[in-house]
Design a protein around this motif. Structure first.
Motif, PDB file in Angstrom:
ATOM      1  N   ALA A   1      14.496  -5.261   4.254  1.00  0.00           N
ATOM      2  CA  ALA A   1      15.667  -5.065   5.116  1.00  0.00           C
ATOM      3  C   ALA A   1      15.388  -3.969   6.144  1.00  0.00           C
ATOM      4  CB  ALA A   1      16.908  -4.731   4.283  1.00  0.00           C
ATOM      5  N   ALA A   2      14.163  -3.971   6.676  1.00  0.00           N
ATOM      6  CA  ALA A   2      13.760  -2.951   7.652  1.00  0.00           C
ATOM      7  C   ALA A   2      14.427  -3.233   8.992  1.00  0.00           C
ATOM      8  CB  ALA A   2      12.250  -2.950   7.806  1.00  0.00           C
TER       9      ALA A   2
ATOM     10  N   VAL B   1       2.991 -11.895   7.753  1.00  0.00           N
ATOM     11  CA  VAL B   1       3.102 -10.952   6.634  1.00  0.00           C
ATOM     12  C   VAL B   1       4.093  -9.847   6.971  1.00  0.00           C
ATOM     13  CG1 VAL B   1       1.819  -9.124   5.445  1.00  0.00           C
ATOM     14  CG2 VAL B   1       0.851 -11.423   5.621  1.00  0.00           C
ATOM     15  N   MET B   2       4.013  -9.308   8.189  1.00  0.00           N
ATOM     16  CA  MET B   2       4.937  -8.242   8.580  1.00  0.00           C
ATOM     17  C   MET B   2       6.368  -8.751   8.565  1.00  0.00           C
ATOM     18  SD  MET B   2       6.943  -7.064  11.237  1.00  0.00           S
ATOM     19  CE  MET B   2       7.774  -5.490  11.334  1.00  0.00           C
ATOM     20  N   VAL B   3       6.599  -9.946   9.086  1.00  0.00           N
ATOM     21  CA  VAL B   3       7.957 -10.502   9.126  1.00  0.00           C
ATOM     22  C   VAL B   3       8.488 -10.695   7.708  1.00  0.00           C
ATOM     23  CG1 VAL B   3       9.278 -12.572   9.706  1.00  0.00           C
ATOM     24  CG2 VAL B   3       7.741 -11.555  11.392  1.00  0.00           C
ATOM     25  N   ALA B   4       7.671 -11.231   6.821  1.00  0.00           N
ATOM     26  CA  ALA B   4       8.105 -11.434   5.428  1.00  0.00           C
ATOM     27  C   ALA B   4       8.381 -10.103   4.743  1.00  0.00           C
ATOM     28  CB  ALA B   4       7.050 -12.224   4.665  1.00  0.00           C
ATOM     29  N   ALA B   5       7.516  -9.093   4.981  1.00  0.00           N
ATOM     30  CA  ALA B   5       7.717  -7.783   4.358  1.00  0.00           C
ATOM     31  C   ALA B   5       8.953  -7.094   4.911  1.00  0.00           C
ATOM     32  CB  ALA B   5       6.482  -6.917   4.579  1.00  0.00           C
TER      33      ALA B   5
ATOM     34  N   VAL C   1       0.835  -1.193   0.000  1.00  0.00           N
ATOM     35  CA  VAL C   1       0.000   0.000   0.000  1.00  0.00           C
ATOM     36  C   VAL C   1       0.876   1.251   0.000  1.00  0.00           C
ATOM     37  CG1 VAL C   1      -1.755   1.297   1.271  1.00  0.00           C
ATOM     38  CG2 VAL C   1      -1.867  -1.203   1.193  1.00  0.00           C
ATOM     39  N   ALA C   2       1.854   1.274   0.876  1.00  0.00           N
ATOM     40  CA  ALA C   2       2.790   2.380   0.996  1.00  0.00           C
ATOM     41  C   ALA C   2       3.999   1.850   1.770  1.00  0.00           C
ATOM     42  CB  ALA C   2       2.150   3.567   1.719  1.00  0.00           C
ATOM     43  N   GLU C   3       4.935   2.733   2.051  1.00  0.00           N
ATOM     44  CA  GLU C   3       6.092   2.302   2.822  1.00  0.00           C
ATOM     45  C   GLU C   3       5.640   1.814   4.199  1.00  0.00           C
ATOM     46  OE1 GLU C   3      10.558   3.911   4.084  1.00  0.00           O
ATOM     47  OE2 GLU C   3       9.014   5.326   3.436  1.00  0.00           O
ATOM     48  N   ARG C   4       6.099   0.607   4.559  1.00  0.00           N
ATOM     49  CA  ARG C   4       5.761  -0.007   5.844  1.00  0.00           C
ATOM     50  C   ARG C   4       4.253  -0.185   6.021  1.00  0.00           C
ATOM     51  NH1 ARG C   4      10.659  -0.087   4.784  1.00  0.00           N
ATOM     52  NH2 ARG C   4      12.243   0.866   6.141  1.00  0.00           N
TER      53      ARG C   4
END
Length: 276
Positions: free
Chosen positions: A234-235, A225-229, A198-201
């Motif tokens: 590389a967040a 999903v958050m972990v994969a993203a 959708v947007a960054e993060r």
């Protein structure tokens, strides 16, 4: 069968039938047929699963002595599941509303995937889902379409696939049937998340839950999903991600201590009695 009490609750519209069997004296065996009857949206109460609320000491310390409460979770088809991220937040909401837990302190809750803690701060409820396991890649499919997916273990298995669109008229479709996957990679079945940026993060997802079909939200799925993203981006750790689900919005953080924190609303919407 004599009637017994139930509650109905949801977390971002991932809904559950709660059975407050605190001392193990109210309900008989939770058979698959009984769970399916409770979750039936036309002939029963309706829900994505059943949460039995029971004290751990009733279970002959099967799950240890570190928590007073055990979340006995069943999918809508009656199958037993290890964990449920939205479910554990609804579970905690019941404990606080019933005066069975102090909202000023983290609430320890035993689950089949281990001991977890939930924090209640007004309407916001945060579940510590534990340490994720970011595993290899696999392939998931819907009809003639297939996508590469990241295998993420959140105490239960997830396959996270990034797609171009979540449109119900597009390749992802209505998700009425279970998506295809490699049964050797996921011998116990798998929850499949389809994700768009959708947007960054900030991502959006739809999910087909093992044993329940497509649901309006999945808490452990949002964590996966958050972990994969975050891994793909590389967040840095402690970076919050917004995860939109059909039933609302969740916030997820993968902490420097390697814990996944899932935050969002959870409410009890009805109570009554049933003889199902």
């Amino acid at each position: 069968m004599p009637s017994y009490p139930f509650l109905k609750g949801h977390g971002t519209e991932n809904d559950f039938v709660l059975l407050p069997d605190h001392d193990g004296s109210i309900h008989g065996p939770l058979t698959e047929d009984r769970v399916r009857a409770l979750c039936d949206r036309r002939a029963g109460i309706g829900g994505d699963g059943v949460l039995r609320v029971i004290r751990t000491d009733v279970l002959a310390s099967t799950y240890g002595d570190d928590a007073e409460w055990f979340m006995d979770y069943r999918n809508a088809d009656g199958s037993i599941a290890e964990m449920c991220g939205n479910g554990i937040r609804v579970f905690a909401r019941h404990l606080v509303d019933a005066g069975l837990a102090d909202p000023a302190l983290p609430i320890p809750i035993a689950t089949r995937s281990g001991l977890l803690h939930v924090t209640v701060a007004g309407e916001a409820i945060t579940a510590d889902l534990g340490a994720p396991k970011l595993l290899g890649s696999s392939v998931v499919s819907v009809g003639d379409w297939s996508w590469s997916a990241r295998h993420v273990d959140m105490g239960n298995p997830h396959a996270v696939a990034f797609v171009d669109s979540l449109d119900r008229h597009g390749p992802v479709g209505a998700l009425l049937d279970e998506p295809g996957y490699d049964h050797e990679v996921y011998p116990q079945g798998v929850n499949v998340e389809f994700v768009t940026r959708v947007a960054e993060r900030h991502v959006a997802m739809r999910v087909h839950e093992r044993g329940s079909g497509e649901t309006r939200s999945c808490g452990t799925g949002a964590g996966a999903v958050m972990v994969a993203a975050a891994a793909a981006d590389a967040a840095p750790r402690d970076t919050p991600y917004t995860v939109d689900v059909p039933g609302g919005r969740l916030t997820v953080i993968w902490t420097a201590e390697d814990r996944v924190l899932l935050a969002g609303p959870a409410v009890i919407v009805a109570e009554g009695s049933t003889d199902l």
